[in-house]
Design a protein around this motif. Sequence first.
Motif, mmCIF file in Angstrom:
data_model
loop_
_atom_site.group_PDB
_atom_site.id
_atom_site.type_symbol
_atom_site.label_atom_id
_atom_site.label_comp_id
_atom_site.label_asym_id
_atom_site.label_seq_id
_atom_site.Cartn_x
_atom_site.Cartn_y
_atom_site.Cartn_z
ATOM 1 N N THR A 155 57.092 22.725 31.416
ATOM 2 C CA THR A 155 56.153 22.746 32.540
ATOM 3 C C THR A 155 56.688 23.601 33.676
ATOM 4 O O THR A 155 55.953 24.411 34.269
ATOM 5 N N ASP A 156 57.965 23.458 33.985
ATOM 6 C CA ASP A 156 58.574 24.249 35.053
ATOM 7 C C ASP A 156 58.540 25.738 34.727
ATOM 8 O O ASP A 156 58.288 26.564 35.603
ATOM 9 N N LEU A 157 58.794 26.077 33.472
ATOM 10 C CA LEU A 157 58.808 27.479 33.080
ATOM 11 C C LEU A 157 57.421 28.101 33.185
ATOM 12 O O LEU A 157 57.277 29.255 33.596
ATOM 13 N N LEU A 158 56.389 27.341 32.811
ATOM 14 C CA LEU A 158 55.026 27.856 32.922
ATOM 15 C C LEU A 158 54.657 28.091 34.386
ATOM 16 O O LEU A 158 54.066 29.120 34.735
ATOM 17 N N PHE A 159 55.020 27.147 35.236
ATOM 18 C CA PHE A 159 54.726 27.286 36.661
ATOM 19 C C PHE A 159 55.498 28.468 37.246
ATOM 20 O O PHE A 159 54.952 29.255 38.029
ATOM 21 N N GLU A 160 56.764 28.597 36.841
ATOM 22 C CA GLU A 160 57.591 29.707 37.332
ATOM 23 C C GLU A 160 57.024 31.047 36.888
ATOM 24 O O GLU A 160 57.065 32.033 37.632
ATOM 25 N N LYS A 161 56.465 31.085 35.684
ATOM 26 C CA LYS A 161 55.870 32.321 35.183
ATOM 27 C C LYS A 161 54.672 32.728 36.038
ATOM 28 O O LYS A 161 54.476 33.908 36.351
ATOM 29 N N ARG A 162 53.853 31.740 36.436
ATOM 30 C CA ARG A 162 52.700 32.034 37.283
ATOM 31 C C ARG A 162 53.149 32.549 38.652
ATOM 32 O O ARG A 162 52.547 33.472 39.209
ATOM 33 N N ILE A 163 54.198 31.945 39.169
ATOM 34 C CA ILE A 163 54.715 32.369 40.476
ATOM 35 C C ILE A 163 55.230 33.810 40.394
ATOM 36 O O ILE A 163 54.988 34.626 41.295
ATOM 37 N N LYS A 164 55.914 34.136 39.321
ATOM 38 C CA LYS A 164 56.463 35.495 39.170
ATOM 39 C C LYS A 164 55.348 36.525 39.082
ATOM 40 O O LYS A 164 55.499 37.656 39.552
ATOM 41 N N ARG A 165 54.208 36.143 38.473
ATOM 42 C CA ARG A 165 53.076 37.063 38.417
ATOM 43 C C ARG A 165 52.549 37.371 39.818
ATOM 44 O O ARG A 165 52.200 38.511 40.127
ATOM 45 N N ILE A 166 52.507 36.347 40.647
ATOM 46 C CA ILE A 166 52.067 36.562 42.031
ATOM 47 C C ILE A 166 53.041 37.483 42.757
ATOM 48 O O ILE A 166 52.635 38.403 43.475
ATOM 49 N N HIS A 167 54.327 37.274 42.557
ATOM 50 C CA HIS A 167 55.327 38.125 43.208
ATOM 51 C C HIS A 167 55.236 39.564 42.714
ATOM 52 O O HIS A 167 55.383 40.514 43.507
ATOM 53 N N LYS A 168 54.984 39.759 41.423
ATOM 54 C CA LYS A 168 54.846 41.121 40.885
ATOM 55 C C LYS A 168 53.620 41.812 41.470
ATOM 56 O O LYS A 168 53.642 43.019 41.740
ATOM 57 N N ALA A 169 52.553 41.040 41.668
ATOM 58 C CA ALA A 169 51.355 41.615 42.292
ATOM 59 C C ALA A 169 51.659 42.041 43.721
ATOM 60 O O ALA A 169 51.188 43.094 44.185
ATOM 61 N N LEU A 170 52.448 41.246 44.429
ATOM 62 C CA LEU A 170 52.850 41.620 45.792
ATOM 63 C C LEU A 170 53.720 42.874 45.769
ATOM 64 O O LEU A 170 53.590 43.747 46.627
ATOM 65 N N ASP A 171 54.609 42.959 44.789
ATOM 66 C CA ASP A 171 55.448 44.150 44.656
ATOM 67 C C ASP A 171 54.606 45.400 44.434
ATOM 68 O O ASP A 171 54.985 46.506 44.832
ATOM 69 N N SER A 172 53.452 45.220 43.771
ATOM 70 C CA SER A 172 52.557 46.346 43.481
ATOM 71 C C SER A 172 51.583 46.624 44.617
ATOM 72 O O SER A 172 50.674 47.453 44.464
#
Length: 586
Positions: free
Chosen positions: A260-277
Amino acid sequence: MTNSTEPSSFLSFASSSHISNDSSSFNMSVSSGPESVASLEVFRLSWLGCNLEQLLDDPTFDYSDAEVVVEDISVGVHRCILAARSRFFHDLFLQKNTSSQKEGKPRYRMTDLVPYYKVGYEAFMIFLSYLYTGKLKSSPLEVSTCVDAVCAHDACRPAINFVVELTYASAIFKITELVSLFQRHLLNFVEKAFVEDVIPILLVSFHCQLDQLLTHCINRVAQSDLDSISIEKDLPFAITETINSLRFKSQPEKTNGMVTDLLFEKRIKRIHKALDSDDVELVKLLLSESGATLDDANALHYAAAYCEPKVLSEVLDLGLTDINLRNSRGYTVLHVAAMRKEPSVIVSLLTKGASALETTSNGQSAVTICRRLTRPKDYDAKAKHGQETKKDRLCIDILEREMRRIPLAGDLSISSPVMADDLPARLLYLENRVAFARLLFPSEAKLAMDIAQTDTTFEFIGLSASKSCGNIREVDLNETPTMRQKRLCLRLEALCKTVEMGRHYFPHCSQVLDKFLEEDLPGLFYLEEGDLEEGGDQRSKRALFTELKEDVQKAFNKDKAEISRSGLSSSSSSSLKGYVNYKVSF
């Protein structure tokens, strides 16, 4: 590195301050005992070091045959000394075609010699002095301390960075005894410093292969509460993997619910990558699909630390975040922005309601964080005519003023005779006001204009374009009166917001500008070029012009004195002379 620290005896000879350069100093009776022989050896070496030091300190002894460029400063060196003391320089000087030439001297750039980290002028001069004399000088306070008045300077970032610079230089130039000495200093820092300040120590130990120091740093970071995002952003992959492995082994109980933590962390990383872009629209889409919120992702913290200022501004405009949210370490977004030391990021947060009074768990406010990261050299540097104020100082100025809650000096309507209801007149006034502010303190004016997004609107063609500047924007024959009115209102709104920022952070200067712009503006701007006719009128205007310039300088001094250790850009009022050729380009 503590400023008073002296190296161990094998690094330093006896003080030579009392030694005469006259060779007659050797006419002394010496007994044959071993202690006297040793004393004589120390005396001879100190006398030699004192003479060699003149090659660095006395400009009349400039017999250098090569140059090293450090921070755009050319330092004359003597290849015979450097080659004899360092194998690195011996090998470097054997390569005939790897440097540029200046007046027949080989020229080397420090950025080419030391690849991983900046070595500043002061650090290089201390290193160079050691090569010439065998003595290690004390660290200059202006680069090895911070501007926080209550800091002991035993583990603040400038103190750490200065020893890191010396360590890099000593390792690259292969002076092993200095590497050993500085490594001991860095080991002392690791336990005292905040964990984020351990990162530069970890990096120097990694690149210079200082295994003991590296292990110590890795363990400190692994046992700390430093978030995984900062670790991944700031450290090499191999080090990140080691730290994550140590954390996993020390906390096996957290393996429950890992999926569960890994799935949530994956979603958070997607948001951060979008911010990076720089893709805020994608961020909004990810939020709707994942069910996560911007606060869940600490999106403001992330944008304040790593993204372009405009991205942070766009995220703030969404209105979906808590501006004073604390992350897992207890840091607000403004605390993170203070660590970055980017003025536009700090002002964006303050204008949206970020509190400058909030403190971290260890009692640091945003302005304290800025002070502990800033060297006196950067804070005290005076901007020359037309040059920008250093970001370090500007950040501290902004936060200190916010702490004092300085009210706006007047409202936006500005009670000036030209500020009637006529829209062109209002625009004319504001255009010239902002242009004059840009001339006197470019960094501060640019910051206010960036926050107000003034560059997204078209400039109103006014008095500033009436002479040599030409026509800034051609008339659009297809523009309807309604379209024109909307365009001018948008420009007026942006200029008003720019002036509001100036009034908030530079109140006394704003009052002087009020007075200045109520006078004969065209005559004052072009006065010093001799455009006005000779006579009593011109003499009186010259006197008024001089008086107003003095008022501007007094206003800067008044703003500076109003808060402790705070100051404004002090560009000389004589730079007004160049305004006649100054082209406004909003």
